[in-house]
Design a protein around this motif. Structure first.
Motif, PDB file in Angstrom:
ATOM      1  N   TYR A 116      26.608 -15.143  62.082  1.00  0.00           N
ATOM      2  CA  TYR A 116      25.791 -16.341  61.844  1.00  0.00           C
ATOM      3  C   TYR A 116      24.550 -16.249  62.721  1.00  0.00           C
ATOM      4  N   TYR A 152      26.684 -27.119  67.185  1.00  0.00           N
ATOM      5  CA  TYR A 152      26.128 -28.036  66.190  1.00  0.00           C
ATOM      6  C   TYR A 152      24.643 -28.324  66.460  1.00  0.00           C
ATOM      7  N   LYS A 184      30.564 -20.693  59.555  1.00  0.00           N
ATOM      8  CA  LYS A 184      29.396 -21.577  59.463  1.00  0.00           C
ATOM      9  C   LYS A 184      28.729 -21.488  58.090  1.00  0.00           C
ATOM     10  N   SER A 206      28.258 -18.977  56.227  1.00  0.00           N
ATOM     11  CA  SER A 206      27.269 -17.901  56.183  1.00  0.00           C
ATOM     12  C   SER A 206      27.264 -17.177  54.835  1.00  0.00           C
ATOM     13  N   TYR A 225      30.507 -26.696  61.656  1.00  0.00           N
ATOM     14  CA  TYR A 225      29.499 -26.741  60.591  1.00  0.00           C
ATOM     15  C   TYR A 225      29.288 -28.196  60.180  1.00  0.00           C
TER      16      TYR A 225
END
Length: 1005
Positions: free
Chosen positions: A26, A64, A603, A605, A688
């Motif tokens: 990520y 975050y 996340k 990705s 996420y």
């Protein structure tokens, strides 16, 4: 020879250490939150926050959000080199400036200032317990030198050896100050009064040239290490041993060149243009990492150096000139494939493990997918296919919006399931069913369906296509599934689940209330485990396993938000597909499942949303917002390992005032009543979306309360009590386990137990004193009141004695007998009537404090006329009351006027030889005052006293004494003030005037 052996070992370890698999990566850069994509340095603090040093400030990252600290937040510069943390949790900032300071609880504080005209160029900044130390070049006497600076707690100091020109200066990992002067290396230990300097190694000219005078030189352990920037050679010089200078010119992989080098913990890293070389404390290569594997093959900006940090919590972090790469160093299980020809289609079912179908409504195409091979079939008579249900080897059932068809498995020819005869019967129109079909399932002998219009549960006989559908249940349902193990159906909607046994025609339902008691929300999907008899329920954010054999249910995949996920059961493997990736758990028996396995979509990705998915041939085929992906269904061996988990890789952080608590489970937080708020934060590298919170306070009759923001309000808590507060954090794909903290609300000083006890004791004493005082005052008042009562009783008796004395009674009765003897019966009757009325009035007045002026006038008339009957033609009288006085309402003290009238008659008028006059008047000079005047024209007080002295008969008189006592009582105890004024008339007039002043009268008392 030594060099060749060393090189051989390095290359062997290089081959063993290279990462070959694709990693889950990520990227964080200026496009998604960083102030700058260039990363100078990075570290993690005690709580788990990732700190990134950039040219535009230092960044605190929790997975975050990015919190940036720069000049706008008080830092002396935006250009931050690196950071380090001391034992007090202070994050020290290394930058070129006139001051060095730290960040604590998100606030910057300057700790040490440079001398005037000087700047800090901090090098080798390291933490020392509750402080830090660093070296910085300074100018002394016009020549360059180095100074050691240190901060311990709140105190700072620095030192520089006198007459000691230092050319290089470092602090090693042992917190030792290493300095180079000319050709010698020294250890310097600062003392209170002096600096102890110990030489440890002397260099030759070649060693000085390659290390001390090199542009890029570092101190790692007991080695000086220098390298050629954008070159290939590295030099090692042991400052504590006897080995001479060593260098390697083939250390790097082919076509690689050195960009940057640094130490981190117990390892030394050399960053090439393509690889990162990790060396241990003996300078042996223990790992070589291909940079492209850490960037997802995105490539690197070779003009900018980069650095690597390996961390158990954050994984492998690669900082570059183009951003930060977060790597879990796990194989990326998702493989992209073009999926050409599957656009605008949805899965409608599989007839076996190899052949699946998709339907494109816009193209009216049925797409057969066998592995990666696709075939297309145009079905003109079919509208919006819902499902394809396998029936036998040759044919299947195809269910569309309004009808059911037989479809041949080979050429996909369709035949209407219902014959033409059924459409002529009741409830059918044209050649379609009345209501669109919502769901269909097949048993061994019948076809069952749920219509979208009335959503009733209907049955069709498979062997008789001419029979009308039989309505089994009139309750509305959304879907149904066949339970081949029990030969029954499960029919359901969001709020109700019904079990139907067609053979016995039995039904059992579970309604919304029972589902809620079990913790199950709105039912979205039900799958039957036809091997072990379990039920799988997808409800809101959760997946439940219902063990029907033992009547138990359990939640699967706790810690993941499954609201938008898809649930499947494939070969006894429970599979959940969502934006988090793919979750697997193997069913191993009735109510028994394995530990979950996660193929992580870090996340998001790879993709953000899953549009649909299907499973066949041991592969999962995902249609997402970023294209099509496949991944393999794991074999049974994978479930014996802990493979992939994002739900446990997080840390709670709470803050209150100037204190921060990392991983606060069970911690006690002392809060003041002046600030009833606790800050919440979550550090989650794989998080996420937006983090949110729920909380619940023990002892409160509330469920989980959603929190709007990151501050927990506690205004309703009482002081001097401890509360257990449970907190849940969640984002778009993940949910934490409840974390419990203990909060104690501190009392004010006057609310402490000691002060409360003191207040109780003092209050008790005060109440006792007040009680004693009240008792004393009450006793005094009662005593005084009793004394006054006794005094009034005495006055009453005296009044009665004085007003109705025996002489008066005898004389009055004698006068009555006289009237009777001379036959004046009427006069005798009137005389006795006046006497009885007067007697009655005296007795009544003696028991009342006040009497109206009208009643007093009548009493005076009765008394005077009785005296006139006795002493005929001896005097006349007149009583006047001023018109402004309300005679019936205004009151004056009782027993007050009559004694003055008696004295005027007996001592003044009866001693006069001629007929006298008596005048009594009541006037009101002003509001609140009554004046009564008793005036006679008798002999006067002096003459009356002389006559009484010369008389041989002495009578005891109570009148004068009664007047004095009565006036004293009223003046002392009542709200009435009485004053008497005696006026003797001047000759030739005789007589006496008595003015009685009665002030502050109370009406209607």
């Amino acid at each position: 020879m030594v060099r060749r052996v060393y090189l051989l070992i390095c290359m062997l370890l290089y081959a063993l250490g290279c990462y070959a698999q694709s990693t889950v990566t990520y990227k964080v850069d200026q496009n998604n939150g960083l102030p700058s994509s260039r990363i100078y340095g990075m570290m993690t603090d005690r709580h788990g926050y990732l700190w990134l040093s950039t040219p535009k400030g230092v960044v605190k990252y929790n997975g975050y959000d990015f919190k940036v600290f720069g000049q706008a937040q008080g830092l002396p510069s935006d250009d931050i080199w690196y950071t380090c943390e001391d034992s007090l949790g202070r994050i020290w900032i290394s930058t070129i400036s006139t001051e060095i300071g730290y960040i604590r609880n998100d606030k910057y504080t300057a700790a040490i200032h440079a001398e005037e005209g000087q700047l800090f160029y901090p090098k080798s900044m390291r933490s020392f317990g509750d402080g830090i130390a660093f070296v910085s070049p300074v100018t002394r006497d016009g020549r360059p030198d180095y100074r050691l600076f240190a901060v311990q707690g709140d105190k700072s100091f620095s030192f520089i050896p006198k007459d000691f020109g230092i050319t290089r200066s470092y602090i090693n990992e042992k917190k030792e100050y290493i300095a180079v002067r000319n050709d010698t290396v020294y250890k310097m230990l600062p003392g209170v009064d002096r600096v102890k300097v110990t030489p440890i190694r002397t260099f030759d000219k070649d060693e000085i040239k390659r290390t001390i005078e090199a542009r890029s030189i570092l101190l790692f352990k007991h080695y000086f290490i220098s390298y050629e920037y954008k070159g290939r050679r590295v030099w090692f010089l042991d400052i504590e041993g006897k080995d001479r200078l060593q260098y390697v010119d083939t250390f790097l992989a082919p076509n690689d060149m050195i960009m940057y080098a640094y130490d981190m913990g117990d390892y030394f890293y050399i960053c090439g243009a393509h690889n990162i070389y990790k060396l241990d404390g003996t300078l042996k290569v223990v790992k070589v990492i291909a940079a492209n594997n850490l960037t997802g093959n995105r490539g690197l900006d070779n003009s900018a150096p980069f650095l690597l940090m390996e961390n158990d919590f954050w994984g492998v972090c690669l900082g570059t000139g183009s951003g930060l790469y977060l790597n879990k160093l796990a194989e990326n299980k998702f493989v992209a494939w073009n999926g050409e020809g599957l656009y605008d289609s949805k899965p409608v079912g599989c007839i076996n493990d190899s052949v699946c179908y998709r339907w494109s409504n816009s193209r009216n195409l049925l797409i057969e997918k066998k592995g990666n091979a696709l075939k297309y079939y145009k079905l003109d008579d079919v509208v919006d296919v819902k499902r394809i249900i396998p029936y036998d080897r040759n044919r299947s059932l195809l269910v569309d919006e309004h009808n059911v068809y037989w479809i041949r498995n080979d050429d996909k020819k369709t035949v209407n399931y219902f014959s033409s005869e059924i459409f002529a019967k009741k409830n059918f129109y044209s050649q379609r069913l009345i209501y669109p079909i919502n769901a269909v399932a097949m048993s061994d002998s019948s076809l069952f369906g749920v219509f979208r219009g009335d959503k009733r549960f209907n049955r069709f006989a498979v062997g008789d296509s001419t029979s009308l559908p039989e309505s089994i249940m009139r309750y509305r349902y959304d879907d149904l599934v066949y339970d081949s193990l029990r030969k029954a159906f499960w029919v359901y909607n969001r709020y109700k689940v019904t079990y139907f046994d067609p053979a016995k025609n039995n039904m059992y339902s579970v309604n919304k209330n029972i589902l809620s008691m079990l913790g199950i929300g709105n039912v979205e999907n039900i799958i039957v485990d036809n091997k072990y008899g379990n039920l799988l329920l997808k409800a809101n954010d959760d997946v439940w396993l219902v063990d029907l054999a033992n009547m138990r249910c359990r939640k699967l995949f706790g810690g993941y938000r499954l609201g938008d996920a898809y649930l499947y059961l494939y070969k006894s493997t429970v599979t959940v597909v969502g934006r988090f990736g793919v979750l697997f758990s193997r069913v191993e028996g009735s109510g028994i499942v394995s530990k979950p396995v996660l193929f992580e979509n870090v996340k998001c990705s790879n993709y953000t949303n899953v549009l649909d998915a299907e499973i066949s041939d041991n592969k999962i085929w995902l249609s997402t917002d970023k294209g099509f992906y496949t991944t393999d269904v794991p074999d049974s061996e994978v479930f014996t390992k802990a493979y992939g988990s994002i739900k446990d890789r997080y840390r709670f952080v709470i803050s209150y005032g100037d204190s921060t608590y990392g991983n606060p489970k069970g911690s006690q937080v002392l809060i003041s009543q002046d600030d009833m708020r606790i800050g919440l934060d979550i550090i989650h590298p794989m998080g996420y979306g937006k983090i949110k919170y729920q909380y619940k306070i023990s002892g409160e009759n509330t469920g989980w309360v959603p929190l709007n923001g990151t501050e927990l309000p506690l205004h309703g808590l009482r002081h001097s009590r401890e509360y257990a507060i449970s907190i849940i954090a969640y984002d778009d794909i993940w949910r934490s386990r409840p974390a419990t903290i203990r909060v104690y609300v501190q009392p004010y000083w006057w609310q402490t137990q000691g002060m409360t006890a003191s207040f109780i004791i003092c209050g008790t004493l005060l109440l006792a004193i007040i009680g004693i005082g009240i008792s004393y005052v009450t006793q005094h008042i009662v005593t005084k009141r009793n004394a006054r009562k006794n005094f009034f009783m005495e006055l009453e008796l005296k009044g009665i004695y004085s007003q109705i004395n025996p002489h008066f009674i005898f004389n009055t009765l004698g006068t009555s007998l006289y009237y009777i003897k001379i036959n004046k019966t009427k006069e005798a009757y009137n005389h006795i009537t006046k006497f009885s009325r007067l007697l009655r009035t005296y007795i009544s007045s003696s028991r009342n404090k006040m009497i109206t002026i009208g009643d007093e006038v009548q009493n005076l008339k009765d008394y005077i006329e009785l005296q006139q009957d006795r002493f005929i033609n001896r005097f006349d009288y007149n009583i006047e009351v001023e018109e402004t006085i309300g005679a019936s309402t205004e009151k004056i003290p009782s027993l007050l006027i009559q004694p003055f009238v008696e004295n005027a008659i007996n001592h003044g008028l009866l001693n006069k030889s001629s007929k006298g006059n008596l005048l009594i008047s009541f006037t009101q000079p002003h509001y609140g005052q009554i004046v009564c005047k008793v005036e006679d024209d008798g002999v006067g007080r002096m003459a009356a006293n002389q006559l009484r002295e010369s008389s041989s008969i002495r009578h005891q008189s109570f009148g004068n004494q009664l007047i004095q006592d009565l006036i004293h009582i009223y003046n002392t105890y009542e709200n009435v003030k009485i004053r008497v004024e005696y006026i003797d008339k001047d000759l030739p007039d005789t007589g006496t005037i008595v003015n009685i002043y009665i002030n502050k009268l109370t009406k209607n008392t």
